[in-house]
Design a protein around this motif. Structure first.
Motif, PDB file in Angstrom:
ATOM      1  N   THR A  17       0.839  -1.190   0.000  1.00 39.29           N
ATOM      2  CA  THR A  17       0.000   0.000   0.000  1.00 39.29           C
ATOM      3  C   THR A  17       0.879   1.247   0.000  1.00 39.29           C
ATOM      4  O   THR A  17       2.066   1.180   0.339  1.00 39.29           O
ATOM      5  CB  THR A  17      -0.901   0.031   1.244  1.00 39.29           C
ATOM      6  N   PRO A  18       0.327   2.416  -0.348  1.00 40.82           N
ATOM      7  CA  PRO A  18       1.123   3.656  -0.299  1.00 40.82           C
ATOM      8  C   PRO A  18       1.731   3.913   1.072  1.00 40.82           C
ATOM      9  O   PRO A  18       2.839   4.448   1.169  1.00 40.82           O
ATOM     10  CB  PRO A  18       0.097   4.732  -0.675  1.00 40.82           C
ATOM     11  N   ALA A  19       1.013   3.545   2.141  1.00 42.53           N
ATOM     12  CA  ALA A  19       1.529   3.791   3.492  1.00 42.53           C
ATOM     13  C   ALA A  19       2.847   3.068   3.746  1.00 42.53           C
ATOM     14  O   ALA A  19       3.674   3.529   4.537  1.00 42.53           O
ATOM     15  CB  ALA A  19       0.485   3.364   4.523  1.00 42.53           C
ATOM     16  N   LEU A  20       3.054   1.940   3.080  1.00 43.97           N
ATOM     17  CA  LEU A  20       4.290   1.180   3.270  1.00 43.97           C
ATOM     18  C   LEU A  20       5.504   2.007   2.854  1.00 43.97           C
ATOM     19  O   LEU A  20       6.571   1.923   3.477  1.00 43.97           O
ATOM     20  CB  LEU A  20       4.224  -0.115   2.464  1.00 43.97           C
ATOM     21  N   PHE A  21       5.331   2.828   1.823  1.00 41.67           N
ATOM     22  CA  PHE A  21       6.442   3.614   1.281  1.00 41.67           C
ATOM     23  C   PHE A  21       6.538   5.007   1.897  1.00 41.67           C
ATOM     24  O   PHE A  21       7.605   5.627   1.858  1.00 41.67           O
ATOM     25  CB  PHE A  21       6.293   3.731  -0.236  1.00 41.67           C
ATOM     26  N   GLU A  22       5.445   5.504   2.445  1.00 42.94           N
ATOM     27  CA  GLU A  22       5.440   6.871   2.959  1.00 42.94           C
ATOM     28  C   GLU A  22       6.422   7.049   4.111  1.00 42.94           C
ATOM     29  O   GLU A  22       7.107   8.074   4.201  1.00 42.94           O
ATOM     30  CB  GLU A  22       4.020   7.255   3.386  1.00 42.94           C
ATOM     31  N   GLU A  23       6.500   6.087   5.022  1.00 40.36           N
ATOM     32  CA  GLU A  23       7.411   6.195   6.152  1.00 40.36           C
ATOM     33  C   GLU A  23       8.862   6.195   5.678  1.00 40.36           C
ATOM     34  O   GLU A  23       9.705   6.942   6.194  1.00 40.36           O
ATOM     35  CB  GLU A  23       7.183   5.042   7.129  1.00 40.36           C
TER      36      GLU A  23
END
Length: 436
Positions: free
Chosen positions: A317-323
């Motif tokens: 998901t996008p959240a995986l890469f945001e951090e």
């Protein structure tokens, strides 16, 4: 039923590795019954190294993979060739005993020599660089731990060097860290290129590989084994399971011996000339001391590559890469707003104590897995060791990694909650330790 890593979409991810790696050999799809002395399930580093070392001994070896060589973690990781496990030498000796512990320490310390010698001998095109690996301390306490690590390893003859905060900043291009150390034994590769090169070496050495070969069951067939697939069967005298994080239910309980977590990778568009010269100008590769380790490297075409630093038990998901992208902004604020042209993820097999596992599943059946972020060297070593066992040169309890007792995790049904909770806990802990 919860999804398993093996259920990820077929086909090689659109990664930087796939965009730059040389093509692998032509691998036929499995279609019909076959026989071999040794059947290897999984075409990652463990399975390909085992097959290569067996083929060089003149044995009939068949590698079976549900997808293609390097499809799993072997083609998706950060490409760090590390000369150590996750533990200090005295901890390894306490865990395995002094004699066996020292043997393992020596083998892993020579792991980069094995990897780079295979690359050289078989002319594997994988952008291999013996550039050294920097470990950066994310807090003052972590720097104290690194100081002790360097003292311990230097006393044992390893060429580690301590870097104070000023020197670390000069070598890395970031002032985020409190210091670090460098191990010149390590290096960097294109991991997918390495996997494809090993596959080519297997075929050229007389071994066989089949893609689209999802093994559904393994059972006894007289004195040997019968492996059942969708389009036929394979019979073999011995079986090596080398599926690591992508293990499914083919062997009862095996995937319940570790936790699989998905970790991200980001590669930027080419940076400007001044920016690319300021980040890791000496060409080293870097990781840090956070439990959720962030790996950093610069590619020859000026792209910044970040890996790890986050994880999930779920989907991509996008959240995986945001951090990970957020951490990149913290490390290199002078680089401005980065454009991430490549993003992909892969699963890593983590054991509870972060030691790899070697299992004798039954007479003439073995598995190695659970490399916990140290897969390139350790899996290559374990493939070589399993070849010694499968060829009859060594008993399985004489290999460099001592046998593990087969134990499933009693809390495995809660694996998703455990992985997600651990990620949140270690992220917060690292932020507090760093004062950010």
């Amino acid at each position: 039923m919860a999804r398993q890593p093996i259920d990820d979409p077929a086909g090689t991810p659109l990664s930087y590795w796939a965009a730059t790696a040389s093509p692998g050999p032509e691998i036929p799809a499995f279609d019909g019954d076959m026989q071999a002395d040794i059947a290897v399930v999984g075409a990652g580093y463990t399975g390909l190294s085992a097959a290569l070392h067996l083929a060089e001994r003149g044995l009939s070896v068949l590698v079976l993979d549900a997808h293609e060589p390097g499809w799993g973690a072997s083609g998706r990781n950060n490409g760090q060739v590390v000369a150590a496990l996750k533990h200090e030498p005295h901890e390894i000796e306490e865990h395995f005993g002094v004699e066996r512990g020292r043997e393992l320490i020596r083998a892993v310390g020579a792991g980069p020599d094995l990897v780079f010698s295979l690359i050289e001998r078989f002319r594997i095109d994988c952008d291999a660089r013996r550039c050294g690996i920097i470990t950066a301390a994310h807090s003052s306490g972590a720097f104290g731990d690194l100081r002790r690590r360097v003292e311990i390893w230097v006393a044992r003859g390893a060429p580690l060097e301590l870097l104070d905060a000023t020197e670390l900043a000069r070598r890395s291009g970031t002032e985020f860290y409190t210091g670090g150390c460098i191990d010149p034994r390590g290096g960097a590769i294109n991991p997918l290129g390495y996997a494809r090169g090993l596959a080519r070496a297997v075929v050229e050495s007389g071994g066989a590989i089949r893609r689209d070969a999802h093994v559904r069951s393994i059972g006894r067939d007289g004195a040997g084994w019968r492996l059942k697939l969708d389009k036929g069967e394979v019979t073999a005298s011995k079986v090596i399971l080398a599926t690591n994080a992508y293990t499914d239910d083919v062997w009862p309980g095996l995937r319940r011996t570790f936790l699989a977590g998905r970790t991200p990778q980001l590669v930027s568009a080419p940076l400007g000339e001044n920016q690319r010269r300021s980040i890791l100008p000496g060409g080293e590769i870097m990781s840090d001391t956070r439990y959720l380790t962030v790996g950093v490297r610069m590619h020859p075409d000026g792209r910044l590559h970040l890996g790890g630093g986050n994880g999930t038990a779920g989907g991509e998901t996008p959240a995986l890469f945001e951090e990970l992208a957020r951490h990149g902004r913290i490390l290199f604020p002078h680089a401005g707003e980065l454009t991430w042209e490549y993003r992909w993820s892969g699963h890593m097999a983590m054991t509870t104590d972060r030691y790899p596992r070697l299992f004798e599943l039954a007479p003439d059946a073995a598995a190695a897995l659970g490399y916990s972020g140290r897969g390139i060297c350790t899996a290559t070593i374990m493939g070589r060791e399993l070849a010694r066992w499968a060829s009859g040169e060594a008993k399985i309890d004489d290999l460099v990694l001592p046998l593990s007792t087969f134990r499933t995790l009693p809390y495995y049904p809660l694996r998703d909650l455990i992985v997600e909770g651990a990620v949140m806990y270690h992220r917060l802990r690292a932020q507090l330790a760093a004062g950010r």
